[in-house]
Design an enzyme around this catalytic site. Structure first.
Site, PDB file in Angstrom:
ATOM      1  N   GLU A 104       0.839  -1.209   0.000  1.00  0.00           N
ATOM      2  CA  GLU A 104       0.000   0.000   0.000  1.00  0.00           C
ATOM      3  C   GLU A 104       0.870   1.254   0.000  1.00  0.00           C
ATOM      4  O   GLU A 104       0.554   2.242  -0.661  1.00  0.00           O
ATOM      5  CB  GLU A 104      -0.938  -0.023   1.215  1.00  0.00           C
ATOM      6  CG  GLU A 104      -2.002  -1.109   1.092  1.00  0.00           C
ATOM      7  CD  GLU A 104      -2.868  -1.224   2.333  1.00  0.00           C
ATOM      8  OE1 GLU A 104      -2.313  -1.474   3.420  1.00  0.00           O
ATOM      9  OE2 GLU A 104      -4.090  -1.048   2.222  1.00  0.00           O
ATOM     10  N   GLU A 124      -3.620  -9.436   3.955  1.00  0.00           N
ATOM     11  CA  GLU A 124      -4.389  -9.116   5.162  1.00  0.00           C
ATOM     12  C   GLU A 124      -5.509 -10.112   5.419  1.00  0.00           C
ATOM     13  O   GLU A 124      -5.819 -10.435   6.573  1.00  0.00           O
ATOM     14  CB  GLU A 124      -4.990  -7.706   5.049  1.00  0.00           C
ATOM     15  CG  GLU A 124      -3.996  -6.571   5.222  1.00  0.00           C
ATOM     16  CD  GLU A 124      -3.304  -6.157   3.935  1.00  0.00           C
ATOM     17  OE1 GLU A 124      -3.339  -6.928   2.942  1.00  0.00           O
ATOM     18  OE2 GLU A 124      -2.724  -5.051   3.903  1.00  0.00           O
TER      19      GLU A 124
HETATM   20  N1  3HC Z   1       4.373  -7.477  11.989  1.00  0.00           N
HETATM   21  C1  3HC Z   1       5.063  -7.873  13.078  1.00  0.00           C
HETATM   22  N2  3HC Z   1       5.907  -8.906  13.088  1.00  0.00           N
HETATM   23  C2  3HC Z   1       6.059  -9.584  11.945  1.00  0.00           C
HETATM   24  C3  3HC Z   1       5.371  -9.239  10.776  1.00  0.00           C
HETATM   25  C4  3HC Z   1       4.486  -8.129  10.826  1.00  0.00           C
HETATM   26  N3  3HC Z   1       3.808  -7.723   9.746  1.00  0.00           N
HETATM   27  N4  3HC Z   1       5.717 -10.099   9.800  1.00  0.00           N
HETATM   28  C5  3HC Z   1       6.600 -10.951  10.347  1.00  0.00           C
HETATM   29  N5  3HC Z   1       6.813 -10.633  11.635  1.00  0.00           N
HETATM   30  C6  3HC Z   1       7.748 -11.301  12.552  1.00  0.00           C
HETATM   31  C7  3HC Z   1       7.396 -12.754  12.773  1.00  0.00           C
HETATM   32  O1  3HC Z   1       6.459 -12.889  13.819  1.00  0.00           O
HETATM   33  C8  3HC Z   1       8.732 -13.354  13.117  1.00  0.00           C
HETATM   34  O2  3HC Z   1       9.009 -13.039  14.467  1.00  0.00           O
HETATM   35  P1  3HC Z   1       9.838 -14.067  15.383  1.00  0.00           P
HETATM   36  O3  3HC Z   1      11.161 -14.198  14.715  1.00  0.00           O
HETATM   37  O4  3HC Z   1       9.858 -13.386  16.694  1.00  0.00           O
HETATM   38  O5  3HC Z   1       9.049 -15.340  15.376  1.00  0.00           O
HETATM   39  C9  3HC Z   1       9.707 -12.539  12.269  1.00  0.00           C
HETATM   40  O6  3HC Z   1       9.004 -11.342  11.921  1.00  0.00           O
HETATM   41  C10 3HC Z   1      10.130 -13.229  10.992  1.00  0.00           C
HETATM   42  O7  3HC Z   1       8.968 -13.666  10.302  1.00  0.00           O
HETATM   43  P2  3HC Z   1       8.911 -15.071   9.537  1.00  0.00           P
HETATM   44  O8  3HC Z   1       9.456 -16.125  10.420  1.00  0.00           O
HETATM   45  O9  3HC Z   1       7.538 -15.211   9.030  1.00  0.00           O
HETATM   46  O10 3HC Z   1       9.961 -14.795   8.375  1.00  0.00           O
HETATM   47  P3  3HC Z   1       9.947 -15.327   6.866  1.00  0.00           P
HETATM   48  O11 3HC Z   1      11.173 -14.805   6.259  1.00  0.00           O
HETATM   49  O12 3HC Z   1       9.637 -16.775   6.834  1.00  0.00           O
HETATM   50  O13 3HC Z   1       8.693 -14.582   6.170  1.00  0.00           O
HETATM   51  C11 3HC Z   1       7.266 -12.730   5.617  1.00  0.00           C
HETATM   52  C12 3HC Z   1       8.694 -13.213   6.002  1.00  0.00           C
HETATM   53  C13 3HC Z   1       6.887 -13.297   4.238  1.00  0.00           C
HETATM   54  C14 3HC Z   1       7.276 -11.234   5.567  1.00  0.00           C
HETATM   55  C15 3HC Z   1       6.255 -13.257   6.656  1.00  0.00           C
HETATM   56  O14 3HC Z   1       6.720 -12.923   7.942  1.00  0.00           O
HETATM   57  C16 3HC Z   1       4.872 -12.695   6.528  1.00  0.00           C
HETATM   58  O15 3HC Z   1       4.102 -13.174   5.736  1.00  0.00           O
HETATM   59  N6  3HC Z   1       4.541 -11.686   7.343  1.00  0.00           N
HETATM   60  C17 3HC Z   1       3.220 -11.132   7.429  1.00  0.00           C
HETATM   61  C18 3HC Z   1       2.900 -10.271   6.234  1.00  0.00           C
HETATM   62  C19 3HC Z   1       1.526  -9.674   6.388  1.00  0.00           C
HETATM   63  O16 3HC Z   1       0.565 -10.347   6.691  1.00  0.00           O
HETATM   64  N7  3HC Z   1       1.411  -8.378   6.141  1.00  0.00           N
HETATM   65  C20 3HC Z   1       0.173  -7.698   6.267  1.00  0.00           C
HETATM   66  C21 3HC Z   1       0.041  -7.166   7.659  1.00  0.00           C
HETATM   67  S1  3HC Z   1      -1.518  -6.426   7.967  1.00  0.00           S
HETATM   68  C22 3HC Z   1      -1.433  -4.919   7.205  1.00  0.00           C
HETATM   69  O17 3HC Z   1      -0.484  -4.621   6.564  1.00  0.00           O
HETATM   70  C23 3HC Z   1      -2.620  -4.021   7.417  1.00  0.00           C
HETATM   71  C24 3HC Z   1      -2.557  -2.824   6.501  1.00  0.00           C
HETATM   72  O18 3HC Z   1      -3.323  -3.074   5.375  1.00  0.00           O
HETATM   73  C25 3HC Z   1      -3.102  -1.617   7.191  1.00  0.00           C
END
Ligand code: 3HC
Ligand code: NAI
Length: 696
Positions: A104, A124
């Site tokens: 975004e 999301e």
């Molecule tokens: N916020 C906070 N912490 C997050 C995070 C996030 N968005 N994404 C990942 N983390 C943390 C994980 O909890 C993990 O923490 P830990 O080491 O303490 O367990 C650490 O970051 C590493 O994450 P992964 O183990 O998942 O690392 P990978 O390299 O395997 O994957 C990734 C990376 C593809 C970015 C994956 O973490 C992921 O899919 N993250 C979530 C992405 C997501 O859903 N984004 C949308 C959020 S909601 C949003 O944006 C609302 C907006 O529209 C207003």
């Protein structure tokens, strides 16, 4: 600016760099830093601004840990508006994953370049949310509502190539020097006096859209993600993008975002997100334990499970030797593997070249000499202790000394199997779920002597083959099936007390599970459970005072083994998996109750749900007490990924927490009073209920 966002000048280009490990989430200080940086970029004499990230990825979304608390300013929208209104070209330079709020943010830049390996998406929905940073209004304007619906409701990211094809990415630049590529792109824009492309102003693709598209999308989402609220709200937002001016659409998005953000479903789905990551951690594993490299694998047994397990490794590009006891079984097993791949190819999931490449990685064998050099063996032969012991003794001499030996047993004692080898530290259980090439769950069974290195290797392997690995201890049925035993038990007792199969399954299905316990029995095969009961000498050797329902035995004795014979608890039409209630079974159940002297009564849906769910929860509590599972959230992950428990309920333990453990415990005590033979309240449940605690 802030500790996580810096602004520097690089010649005549302003460079804003985000550095908020591990995934550059849009935490409060990042939003503040972006706001300050773009403000400065707006006021100096640079000609363009590049937004780039340090570390492994572009902004991967909002900071999920901030959800559920009051959001501190600046807001997402305020930050994004500042970016979009920059009076000079803003270029997002994307590597890794630009997800959610990250994409975004990039959509507010006037242009986007990316490394070829980057992926972009709006995931999301898998957190029970919708894109709340303008994504539902901007993406349809950029790529059209149909493509946007697909991206937003599936949550599946696009590759950079796909994103470029639909117009999300303007140019793919050299991976080795993303910043140089982005700067060159920015200079080109300046030289060409390119317009400041504000996505919010692009209205062509959202004008004159047929509203029928949204009704169709709603139906599709209902069918594919039954019970989930977020996909429906995502569709509402995209529809608003096509029917309202930008600012009004944005207001609608914000209203619905607040609604989903505070929903129970999103809390549950966010719980599962973190639970999945917590499950990868073994509390007592020494820091710095390194997994062994797994370059070659053998699978023993090419039956239902072995073939599917071998496919996992081939899919990950790891050569696998599939070893059988006889030529006929080997050929049959390989034919099933090929048929599975061919089916996927027909559905467009693989090309035929990929099918051949994967089949080429599977080497059939009848000879233990062929597996001398493998790094890991997964045994999937018959579920019989003598057979397993014989196989492990042979594996111990046939493989190199540091090869890890894993058993796919679902009920047998892993320690007893390990004891026949000279390397019990290298033995563990890897409990795959059927179909093994599809189901994401892997229970990693830690034996008494399993070393940390072996455990760490199994966890790394799980990740490589795209499974969710959860470490569990040795006991009968491990975590998932042990709990299932009590759940299935209640389903049967409900039958003898007054329900029909469709009543029990209907209530559980309506709660949101993929199928009810009895339909699940028909799917797995009633002969499987019957064989297990016979092995245990049931019902003859039933423990004193225990309750037993013989209805499944009677159904088995009629040759009704479930879907595979076209009849079980239900009847099935040829080639169709839809269960149809069967008067023959209804009569069998009524007769059984009569013979047992049970007066049948009408049982409400609420009681069905309570008894089946609390049976899971009560046994889950025992499993926690015994340390068989490390944490309640591990149990939740097991049920969501292995047993079709809906993520929007957060798994059985989270579900119990939402109901309140005092309420759950009170009901369990009532059940125990009525039926002490099948209910014994777990001490941990009692303790948590009495102290106002929760599992999670
Ligand atoms: N916020 C906070 N912490 C997050 C995070 C996030 N968005 N994404 C990942 N983390 C943390 C994980 O909890 C993990 O923490 P830990 O080491 O303490 O367990 C650490 O970051 C590493 O994450 P992964 O183990 O998942 O690392 P990978 O390299 O395997 O994957 C990734 C990376 C593809 C970015 C994956 O973490 C992921 O899919 N993250 C979530 C992405 C997501 O859903 N984004 C949308 C959020 S909601 C949003 O944006 C609302 C907006 O529209 C207003
Ligand atoms: P299956 O009966 O379909 O396959 C077993 C295969 O092992 C057969 O092809 C047989 O020829 C072969 N085999 C037997 N002895 C052998 C030996 N000494 N050497 C080499 N091959 C030998 O059984 P299935 O269902 O695949 O189960 C295998 C294991 O997986 C069992 O331990 C079972 O408990 C476990 N499991 C099964 C699940 C299921 O849903 N079927 C789910 C999870 C685990």
């Amino acid at each position: 600016m802030t500790h996580s966002v810096s602004y520097t000048r690089d010649g005549d280009i302003g460079v804003i760099t985000v550095n908020n490990p591990p995934v550059n989430a849009l935490s409060q200080h990042v939003r503040q830093g972006l706001l300050d940086s773009f403000r400065q970029a707006a006021s100096d004499d640079t000609v363009a601004t590049v937004l780039i990230c340090d570390g492994r990825t572009f902004i991967a979304g909002a900071d999920i840990t901030e959800f559920g608390k009051p959001l501190q300013p600046p807001s997402f929208l305020g930050t994004m508006e500042m970016i979009e209104n920059l009076p000079k070209p803003a270029v997002a330079a994307i590597h890794g994953t630009a997800l959610g709020g990250g994409l975004e943010t990039a959509l507010c830049c006037h242009y986007r370049v990316a490394a070829a390996s980057a992926r972009v998406g709006l995931p999301e929905v898998s957190l029970g949310l919708l894109p709340g940073g303008g994504g539902t209004q901007r993406l349809p304007r950029l790529i059209g509502p149909e493509a946007a619906l697909q991206v937003i409701t599936s949550g599946v990211p696009m590759t950079a190539g796909q994103a470029q094809a639909v117009g999300v990415i303007d140019e793919i630049v050299d991976e080795a020097d993303l910043l140089a590529g982005a700067k060159a792109f920015a200079h080109k824009l300046v030289a060409e006096a390119a317009p400041l492309k504000k996505v919010r102003d692009l209205n062509d693709k959202v004008t004159g859209v047929d509203p029928a598209m949204f009704d169709a999308a709603r139906q599709r989402a209902n069918a594919e993600r039954r019970g989930f609220e977020a996909p429906q709200r995502c569709i509402d937002c995209v529809e608003a993008a096509c029917s309202l001016p930008f600012d009004e659409g944005l207001a609608k998005e914000q209203e619905l975002f607040r609604q989903v953000l505070t929903s129970q479903q999103s809390a549950a789905q966010r719980h599962i997100f973190f639970a999945e990551r917590a499950a990868a951690k073994v509390a007592d594993m020494p820091k710095g334990t390194t997994p062994l490299a797994i370059k070659r694998v053998a699978v023993i047994g090419a039956g239902t499970m072995g073939g599917g397990i071998a496919m996992n490794f081939a899919n990950a590009g790891i050569p696998v030797t599939l070893l059988e006891a006889g030529r006929e079984f080997l050929d049959k097993g390989l034919a099933v593997v090929r048929a599975n791949y061919d089916r996927s190819a027909k559905r467009g999931r693989f090309t035929t070249a990929q099918v051949e490449q994967r089949m080429g990685l599977i080497t059939p064998s009848l000879n233990y000499a062929d597996i001398a050099e493998v790094d890991l063996v997964v045994e999937a032969v018959f579920e019989n202790m003598d057979v397993k012991k014989e196989v492990f003794a042979r594996l111990d001499t046939a493989t190199k000394p540091d090869c890890i030996l894993a058993t796919n047993t679902s009920t047998l004692d892993v320690n007893e199997i390990a004891a026949v080898t000279k390397r019990p530290d290298k033995v563990l259980g890897t409990h795959f779920f059927s179909p093994a090439n599809v189901m994401r769950l892997l229970e990693i069974v830690r034996g008494e002597k399993t070393s940390f290195e072996t455990l760490a290797t199994a966890q790394a392997v799980a990740k490589t083959i795209n499974k969710i690995g959860v470490v569990v201890g040795v006991c009968d049925g491990f975590v998932g099936n042990r709990m299932l035993h009590y759940y299935g038990g209640q389903a049967q007792f409900l039958l003898e007390e007054g329900c029909m199969p469709q009543d029990v399954d209907g209530a559980v299905y309506d709660l949101g599970l993929a199928m009810g316990p009895l339909a699940m029995g028909d799917l797995a095969g009633l002969d499987v459970g019957w064989r297990v009961r016979r092995e245990r000498g049931l019902p003859e050797r039933l423990p004193e005072g225990a309750r037993y329902c013989a209805i499944p035995d009677l159904i088995y004795e009629k040759g009704r083994y479930g879907q595979k014979t076209g009849a079980g608890y239900y009847r099935y039409e040829a080639g169709d998996r839809t269960p149809h209630p069967d008067p023959e079974i209804e009569q069998l159940i009524i007769n059984y109750s009569r013979e047992k002297g049970i007066e049948r009564r009408s049982i409400g849906r609420e009681e069905i749900v309570e008894r089946t769910m609390y049976a899971l929860v009560n046994e889950g509590a025992r499993i926690l007490e015994e340390g068989i599972a490390q944490r309640a959230s591990d149990i939740d992950v097991i049920y969501v990924y292995g047993y079709g428990f809906p993520a929007y309920l957060g798994g059985p333990m989270f579900y119990a927490d939402t109901i309140g453990l005092d309420t759950v415990y009170k009901r369990v005590c009532e059940f125990a009073e009525q039926d002490p033979a099948s209910w014994q309240p777990a001490p941990l449940l009692k303790q948590l209920a009495e102290t106002g605690g929760a599992f999670n």
